[in-house]
Design an enzyme around this catalytic site. Structure first.
Site, PDB file in Angstrom:
ATOM      1  N   ASP A 103       0.821  -1.211   0.000  1.00 11.07           N
ATOM      2  CA  ASP A 103       0.000   0.000   0.000  1.00 11.07           C
ATOM      3  C   ASP A 103       0.856   1.263   0.000  1.00 11.07           C
ATOM      4  O   ASP A 103       2.003   1.259   0.467  1.00 11.07           O
ATOM      5  CB  ASP A 103      -0.878   0.040   1.258  1.00 11.07           C
ATOM      6  CG  ASP A 103      -2.074  -0.891   1.164  1.00 11.07           C
ATOM      7  OD1 ASP A 103      -2.126  -1.721   0.241  1.00 11.07           O
ATOM      8  OD2 ASP A 103      -2.957  -0.790   2.040  1.00 11.07           O
ATOM      9  N   ASP A 104       0.251   2.340  -0.494  1.00 10.08           N
ATOM     10  CA  ASP A 104       0.661   3.729  -0.268  1.00 10.08           C
ATOM     11  C   ASP A 104       1.652   4.296  -1.273  1.00 10.08           C
ATOM     12  O   ASP A 104       1.886   5.499  -1.269  1.00 10.08           O
ATOM     13  CB  ASP A 104       1.231   3.940   1.145  1.00 10.08           C
ATOM     14  CG  ASP A 104       0.223   3.702   2.234  1.00 10.08           C
ATOM     15  OD1 ASP A 104      -0.956   3.445   1.897  1.00 10.08           O
ATOM     16  OD2 ASP A 104       0.590   3.751   3.417  1.00 10.08           O
ATOM     17  N   HIS A 157      -5.281   9.356  -0.479  1.00  8.78           N
ATOM     18  CA  HIS A 157      -5.231   8.617   0.795  1.00  8.78           C
ATOM     19  C   HIS A 157      -6.024   9.305   1.904  1.00  8.78           C
ATOM     20  O   HIS A 157      -5.643   9.284   3.063  1.00  8.78           O
ATOM     21  CB  HIS A 157      -3.785   8.403   1.246  1.00  8.78           C
ATOM     22  CG  HIS A 157      -3.612   7.215   2.150  1.00  8.78           C
ATOM     23  ND1 HIS A 157      -3.959   7.223   3.482  1.00  8.78           N
ATOM     24  CD2 HIS A 157      -3.133   5.975   1.921  1.00  8.78           C
ATOM     25  CE1 HIS A 157      -3.688   6.043   4.026  1.00  8.78           C
ATOM     26  NE2 HIS A 157      -3.195   5.261   3.093  1.00  8.78           N
ATOM     27  N   HIS A 248       3.755  -2.443   3.018  1.00  8.55           N
ATOM     28  CA  HIS A 248       3.777  -1.065   2.525  1.00  8.55           C
ATOM     29  C   HIS A 248       5.096  -0.821   1.792  1.00  8.55           C
ATOM     30  O   HIS A 248       6.143  -1.335   2.205  1.00  8.55           O
ATOM     31  CB  HIS A 248       3.655  -0.070   3.674  1.00  8.55           C
ATOM     32  CG  HIS A 248       2.418  -0.255   4.495  1.00  8.55           C
ATOM     33  ND1 HIS A 248       2.355  -1.139   5.555  1.00  8.55           N
ATOM     34  CD2 HIS A 248       1.194   0.321   4.411  1.00  8.55           C
ATOM     35  CE1 HIS A 248       1.152  -1.093   6.089  1.00  8.55           C
ATOM     36  NE2 HIS A 248       0.419  -0.221   5.416  1.00  8.55           N
TER      37      HIS A 248
END
Length: 290
Positions: A103-104, A157, A248
């Site tokens: 993620d991210d 986000h 992540h």
């Protein structure tokens, strides 16, 4: 699930929209997916703020239509685009499959390192990317996405559980445009930031053709900051067939313990007989219901 990180080289999106005009006017998929804020503002769609969320904390009755909680359109006439939207934590399968997800990103600190480890270990993964970061840092993944999958982690986000339908649709749709441009493929999997969902999120995901993907295991980096071997043992020992594993590829420094141990985790899981697949491949391997 992860906390959003601030990147000074990425400008914050400018507020747009007129909250006083035409809240209930339908906005077509075409207008959303062209990503034009001007068109949305002209339709009277509010794109910023967290309308309705404060009512929950104040103990007030939530609006039946509109706001973040409603799972139907505010005009009470427009049906959802399809009959259902799935929310997946893991997959029921007898095969020893695991989907590794990140993620991210993309971001310059760890994304290239993660891609290098995956290439060296011949491992497939799914990257839930933030659209705004993909616009700025997309060059980091250019030419390296053919064997991996890209999922939608919204435009910037923000917490989808605090958004109206129009806001959620914009956040998902604008990221959709950017990720399609970057990869040449339309993403179909949505991971909401922080794992937070609201009725408006499900309605927007449905109308944009998305399946919602959460996770059943995660790295727990902050619990193993000073015990990297312990984190490897935990991840390798805790995965079951059909696990969706959260990691992540950017964020606070304590997450580096997972990146440093990533190759060992992959090796350990393979020794247990696991095969790494993308989320879509894992979904396709689900055991049929009896």
């Amino acid at each position: 699930m992860s906390s959003a990180t601030t990147e000074p080289d990425v400008p914050a999106p400018a507020p747009v929209g007129d909250p006083a005009a035409g809240r209930n006017r339908a906005v077509s998929r075409r207008r959303i997916l062209t990503g034009t804020a001007a068109a949305l503002a002209g339709a009277g769609v509010t794109l910023t703020g967290e309308v309705g969320y404060d009512e929950a904390t104040a103990g007030k009755k939530l609006p039946v239509y509109g706001g973040y909680a409603a799972t139907v359109h505010a005009d009470r006439r427009t049906p959802p685009k399809s009959s259902r939207v799935d929310v997946v934590w893991s997959v029921d399968t007898t095969r020893r499959l695991v989907a590794l997800t990140f993620d991210d990103g993309p971001a310059p600190n760890w994304t290239p390192r993660v891609l290098s480890i995956l290439a060296d270990t011949d491992t497939r993964a799914t990257f839930f990317m933030v659209g705004r970061r993909a616009r700025v840092h997309g060059h980091l993944v250019t030419g390296q996405l053919s064997r991996h999958e890209i999922g939608n982690h919204t435009w910037d986000h923000r917490d989808l559980a605090k958004m109206t339908y129009e806001q959620a649709r914009y956040a998902i749709g604008r990221a959709h445009d950017e990720l399609t441009r970057l990869s040449g493929r339309e993403p179909t999997l949505l991971r909401p930031p922080y794992g937070h969902l609201a009725g408006s999120t499900l309605l927007a995901a449905n109308d944009l053709g998305y399946q919602v993907v959460l996770w059943s295991r995660q790295m727990l980096e902050s619990q193993f900051t000073h015990d990297p071997d312990g984190l490897v043992d935990y991840v390798v020992g805790s995965c079951d067939p059909g696990t969706i594993l959260l990691a992540h590829d950017t964020g606070p420094a304590d997450r580096l313990v997972a990146i440093r141990g990533l190759a060992a985790m992959i090796t350990g899981l393979r020794r247990r007989g696991f095969e790494f697949v993308t989320v879509s491949e894992l979904l396709a391997a689900a055991t049929p219901a009896a």
